[in-house]
Motif scaffolding. Structure first.
Motif, PDB file in Angstrom:
ATOM      1  N   GLY A   1       6.738  -1.946 -80.819  1.00  0.00           N
ATOM      2  CA  GLY A   1       6.080  -1.245 -79.720  1.00  0.00           C
ATOM      3  C   GLY A   1       6.476   0.206 -79.548  1.00  0.00           C
ATOM      4  O   GLY A   1       6.032   0.865 -78.619  1.00  0.00           O
ATOM      5  N   TYR A   2       7.299   0.749 -80.438  1.00  0.00           N
ATOM      6  CA  TYR A   2       7.649   2.160 -80.391  1.00  0.00           C
ATOM      7  C   TYR A   2       6.422   3.006 -80.721  1.00  0.00           C
ATOM      8  O   TYR A   2       5.421   2.503 -81.233  1.00  0.00           O
ATOM      9  CB  TYR A   2       8.787   2.473 -81.370  1.00  0.00           C
ATOM     10  N   ASP A   3       6.497   4.283 -80.466  1.00  0.00           N
ATOM     11  CA  ASP A   3       5.402   5.208 -80.773  1.00  0.00           C
ATOM     12  C   ASP A   3       5.571   5.685 -82.211  1.00  0.00           C
ATOM     13  O   ASP A   3       6.396   6.548 -82.504  1.00  0.00           O
ATOM     14  CB  ASP A   3       5.428   6.392 -79.807  1.00  0.00           C
ATOM     15  N   ALA A   4       4.802   5.119 -83.133  1.00  0.00           N
ATOM     16  CA  ALA A   4       4.926   5.449 -84.560  1.00  0.00           C
ATOM     17  C   ALA A   4       4.444   6.859 -84.870  1.00  0.00           C
ATOM     18  O   ALA A   4       4.791   7.413 -85.912  1.00  0.00           O
ATOM     19  CB  ALA A   4       4.158   4.442 -85.399  1.00  0.00           C
ATOM     20  N   SER A   5       3.658   7.472 -83.976  1.00  0.00           N
ATOM     21  CA  SER A   5       3.171   8.822 -84.233  1.00  0.00           C
ATOM     22  C   SER A   5       4.168   9.883 -83.785  1.00  0.00           C
ATOM     23  O   SER A   5       4.034  11.044 -84.114  1.00  0.00           O
ATOM     24  CB  SER A   5       1.833   9.043 -83.517  1.00  0.00           C
ATOM     25  N   ARG A   6       5.177   9.472 -83.032  1.00  0.00           N
ATOM     26  CA  ARG A   6       6.184  10.406 -82.527  1.00  0.00           C
ATOM     27  C   ARG A   6       7.323  10.541 -83.540  1.00  0.00           C
ATOM     28  O   ARG A   6       7.885   9.548 -83.984  1.00  0.00           O
ATOM     29  CB  ARG A   6       6.723   9.895 -81.191  1.00  0.00           C
ATOM     30  N   ALA A   7       7.636  11.753 -83.919  1.00  0.00           N
ATOM     31  CA  ALA A   7       8.707  11.996 -84.896  1.00  0.00           C
ATOM     32  C   ALA A   7      10.037  12.181 -84.173  1.00  0.00           C
ATOM     33  O   ALA A   7      10.058  12.698 -83.057  1.00  0.00           O
ATOM     34  CB  ALA A   7       8.382  13.233 -85.719  1.00  0.00           C
ATOM     35  N   PRO A   8      11.125  11.777 -84.808  1.00  0.00           N
ATOM     36  CA  PRO A   8      11.195  10.931 -86.000  1.00  0.00           C
ATOM     37  C   PRO A   8      10.890   9.484 -85.642  1.00  0.00           C
ATOM     38  O   PRO A   8      11.415   8.961 -84.666  1.00  0.00           O
ATOM     39  CB  PRO A   8      12.645  11.095 -86.467  1.00  0.00           C
ATOM     40  N   ALA A   9      10.042   8.865 -86.420  1.00  0.00           N
ATOM     41  CA  ALA A   9       9.573   7.509 -86.109  1.00  0.00           C
ATOM     42  C   ALA A   9      10.671   6.482 -86.341  1.00  0.00           C
ATOM     43  O   ALA A   9      11.494   6.629 -87.237  1.00  0.00           O
ATOM     44  CB  ALA A   9       8.361   7.171 -86.970  1.00  0.00           C
ATOM     45  N   LEU A  10      10.683   5.441 -85.552  1.00  0.00           N
ATOM     46  CA  LEU A  10      11.633   4.343 -85.710  1.00  0.00           C
ATOM     47  C   LEU A  10      11.126   3.287 -86.684  1.00  0.00           C
ATOM     48  O   LEU A  10      11.863   2.374 -87.053  1.00  0.00           O
ATOM     49  CB  LEU A  10      11.917   3.687 -84.353  1.00  0.00           C
ATOM     50  N   GLY A  11       9.891   3.391 -87.086  1.00  0.00           N
ATOM     51  CA  GLY A  11       9.287   2.454 -88.027  1.00  0.00           C
ATOM     52  C   GLY A  11       7.909   2.932 -88.403  1.00  0.00           C
ATOM     53  O   GLY A  11       7.415   3.936 -87.888  1.00  0.00           O
TER      54      GLY A  11
END
Length: 195
Positions: free
Chosen positions: A61-71
């Motif tokens: 559920g993290y924001d994959a578009s936000r850098a640095p991505a968690l996944g």
């Protein structure tokens, strides 16, 4: 969790903080990493222990578009074959398999691990692990580690404080080489529970 003596299920995640420096700025993101679910079936116990593993990685559920991505923000699935043998206080294990990555090049994960119990409650372990690929990694204009197509080899050392039912694991992993991969050392603290 051991369902029976032949079947085991595991679930792993981590609280991560990713930090990136560049162009005079520092950005970071903190949250849960992807959840990895694994089902393991022992198919032989002598003279080698042989198991097959099926696994799935699910975004948390993290924001994959936000850098640095968690996944990567996408699900992965794979299978591996694991082989191991104990020799008194020493054990050696190895595994290799195939991982289909959602939207990225598929990977071939592999690992070789050895450990030795030096006292009743202390174990030392070492590991070489990495990822190969059937295709050359695609290098993107902006490197995003969690979504990158990479190849790498890393080495790790760990100290395991054996307890009942919890083991405490202190480990350091260092990237020995690679392409389109993060370099550096990662330190971790883990808690293993066994019955």
């Amino acid at each position: 969790y051991g369902i029976t003596s032949d079947w085991t299920v595991t679930a792993t995640t981590a609280l991560e903080r990713a930090r990136s420096r560049g162009n005079g700025q520092v950005i970071q993101q903190t949250g849960l990493s992807d959840l990895t679910l694994q089902l393991k079936r022992r198919i032989a116990s002598a003279p080698l222990v042989v198991s097959v593993l099926a696994e799935a990685k699910v975004p948390t559920g993290y924001d994959a578009s936000r850098a640095p991505a968690l996944g990567s923000g996408r699900a992965d699935a794979g299978a591996r074959l694991a082989v191991g043998r104990g020799f008194g206080a020493l054990y050696i294990s190895g595994e290799a398999g195939y991982r289909a990555r959602g939207g990225r090049a598929d990977e071939i994960p592999f690992a070789l691990e050895a450990g030795v119990t030096v006292k009743r409650s202390v174990m030392l372990r070492g590991e070489l692990s990495g990822v190969g690929s059937l295709s050359a990694p695609v290098v993107e204009a902006v490197f995003e580690p969690a979504r990158a197509e990479s190849r790498y080899l890393s080495g790790g050392l760990g100290l395991v404080l054996l307890g009942d039912p919890l083991d405490i694991v202190f480990a350091a992993d260092h990237v020995l080489g690679g392409r389109n991969a993060l370099a550096g050392t990662r330190f971790s603290l883990s808690v293993w529970r066994s019955d």
